[in-house]
Design a protein around this motif. Structure first.
Motif, PDB file in Angstrom:
ATOM      1  N   THR A 172      36.614  98.485  64.901  1.00  0.00           N
ATOM      2  CA  THR A 172      37.862  98.301  64.164  1.00  0.00           C
ATOM      3  C   THR A 172      38.672  97.168  64.786  1.00  0.00           C
ATOM      4  O   THR A 172      38.957  97.220  65.978  1.00  0.00           O
ATOM      5  CB  THR A 172      38.698  99.597  64.176  1.00  0.00           C
ATOM      6  N   PRO A 173      39.050  96.137  64.036  1.00  0.00           N
ATOM      7  CA  PRO A 173      38.638  95.900  62.650  1.00  0.00           C
ATOM      8  C   PRO A 173      37.170  95.502  62.581  1.00  0.00           C
ATOM      9  O   PRO A 173      36.632  94.914  63.521  1.00  0.00           O
ATOM     10  CB  PRO A 173      39.547  94.747  62.204  1.00  0.00           C
ATOM     11  N   SER A 174      36.553  95.815  61.474  1.00  0.00           N
ATOM     12  CA  SER A 174      35.123  95.576  61.323  1.00  0.00           C
ATOM     13  C   SER A 174      34.784  94.094  61.453  1.00  0.00           C
ATOM     14  O   SER A 174      35.532  93.228  60.992  1.00  0.00           O
ATOM     15  CB  SER A 174      34.651  96.068  59.957  1.00  0.00           C
TER      16      SER A 174
END
Length: 341
Positions: A179-181
């Motif tokens: 996260t974030p991807s």
């Protein structure tokens, strides 16, 4: 041909150390210790041949953010198949670049297909060294090193590989917890890029054997044709469709994995002899410990096994990978580590 050594081979380890399998704490894999709850499965899922499940396809497309995908019984069959499919498409291809440390089934498959293997360390090979028609395999994040390349870094390689008429394979088996991807699924286009995604690790259900491949229509058609019908059993498809659609469960799973990982890193740092530690890397599905003396990893692995705790002795024999433990499991692990450290 001997099988490669992996985590998760508990029956073999239990037999080797003469301890009943039920007595072990198995932290040898990167599979979440919490699984998606399996509710009622309709009888038809067992009785009928497993047709392509529209609900699962829709759920997967929403979860991964792309509709060009196929469902498989895990990544292994695809990893084994890709060298022959690529050779059919690009007969002049001869060289594949692979991470020196990583999931060794990739390397095994390309070696079996008699490609020339070129290994790279933590950083990707320089763009200028890549050959026409070459293959580049990236494991992101890497298992067991936890090395994570950003989406922007990989996109540079994607464009360059496309200009060389090569193939880019990105194994995103552990991307669910980033996260974030940094997934590059949204960048799939007409170039030769194939993305592998695992279901069992994040959802804690590796035994149902399901995975996804995302690529352009040519590759999806080629893989679907080669893999054949009935790849994934009906109950597994039903469970995966429910799990992929449960956004509230995804959020809670990421939260508790993150909390357990931080607690476990702190426990390992406080329990193990700091003078013997070189570094610790991790994702929220595994922790890898590197030691400053080559023999220590093997010694600690052996000692843990003698106390019925199974972790992964990495291929370099200088590091140990621990799956994420629950609070109760951490208590057991800390007690044994205190005894043997």
């Amino acid at each position: 041909m001997a099988l490669l050594t992996h985590g998760g081979q508990l029956a073999q380890i239990a037999k080797q150390f003469g301890i009943e399998q039920s007595q072990w704490l198995d932290l040898s894999t990167g599979i979440a210790p919490y699984h998606y709850p399996i509710g009622h499965i309709p009888l038809s899922a067992y009785q009928q041949l497993p047709q392509m499940n529209d609900e699962l396809i829709s759920a997967a497309a929403n979860y991964y953010g792309h509709e060009s995908l196929t469902i498989t019984n895990g990544s292994q069959a695809v990893i084994k198949l890709l060298p022959s499919l690529w050779r059919d498409k690009s007969p002049r291809s001869a060289i594949v670049y692979l991470p020196k440390h990583g999931y060794k089934e990739h390397q095994h498959a390309w070696q079996q297909a008699q490609f020339t293997i070129r290994l790279y360390d933590d950083e990707l090979p320089p763009l200028t060294t890549l050959n026409e028609h070459c293959v580049l395999v990236i494991i992101n994040p890497n298992n067991p090193t936890a090395k994570l390349f950003t989406k922007q870094e990989i996109l540079i390689y994607q464009r360059h590989i496309a200009s060389l008429n090569g193939l880019l394979i990105v194994d995103e088996a552990f991307m669910d917890i980033i996260t974030p991807s940094q997934s590059i699924i949204s960048s799939i286009d007409d170039s030769n890029i194939i993305i592998l995604r695992s279901f069992g690790k994040f959802f804690g259900l590796a035994g149902i054997r399901i995975g996804f491949v995302l690529a352009n229509r040519h590759w999806i058609a080629a893989l679907t044709d080669s893999l054949g019908p009935w790849q994934v059993n009906g109950p597994a498809q039903f469970i995966a469709a429910q799990a992929l659609s449960d956004n509230a469960w995804h959020t809670n799973q990421r939260k508790r994995l993150s909390q357990d990982t931080l607690a476990m890193v702190e426990m390992l740092q406080s329990t193990l002899n700091k003078n013997k530690l070189y570094r610790i890397t991790h994702t929220d599905l595994f922790i890898t410990i590197y030691f400053n003396q080559p023999q220590l990893a093997s010694q600690i692995f052996e000692s843990l096994c003698q106390h019925a705790i199974y972790v992964r002795l990495c291929d370099d024999k200088q590091s140990l990978r621990f799956g994420i433990a629950t609070a109760k499991q951490r208590t057991v692990l800390a007690r044994i580590l205190t005894l043997i450290s």
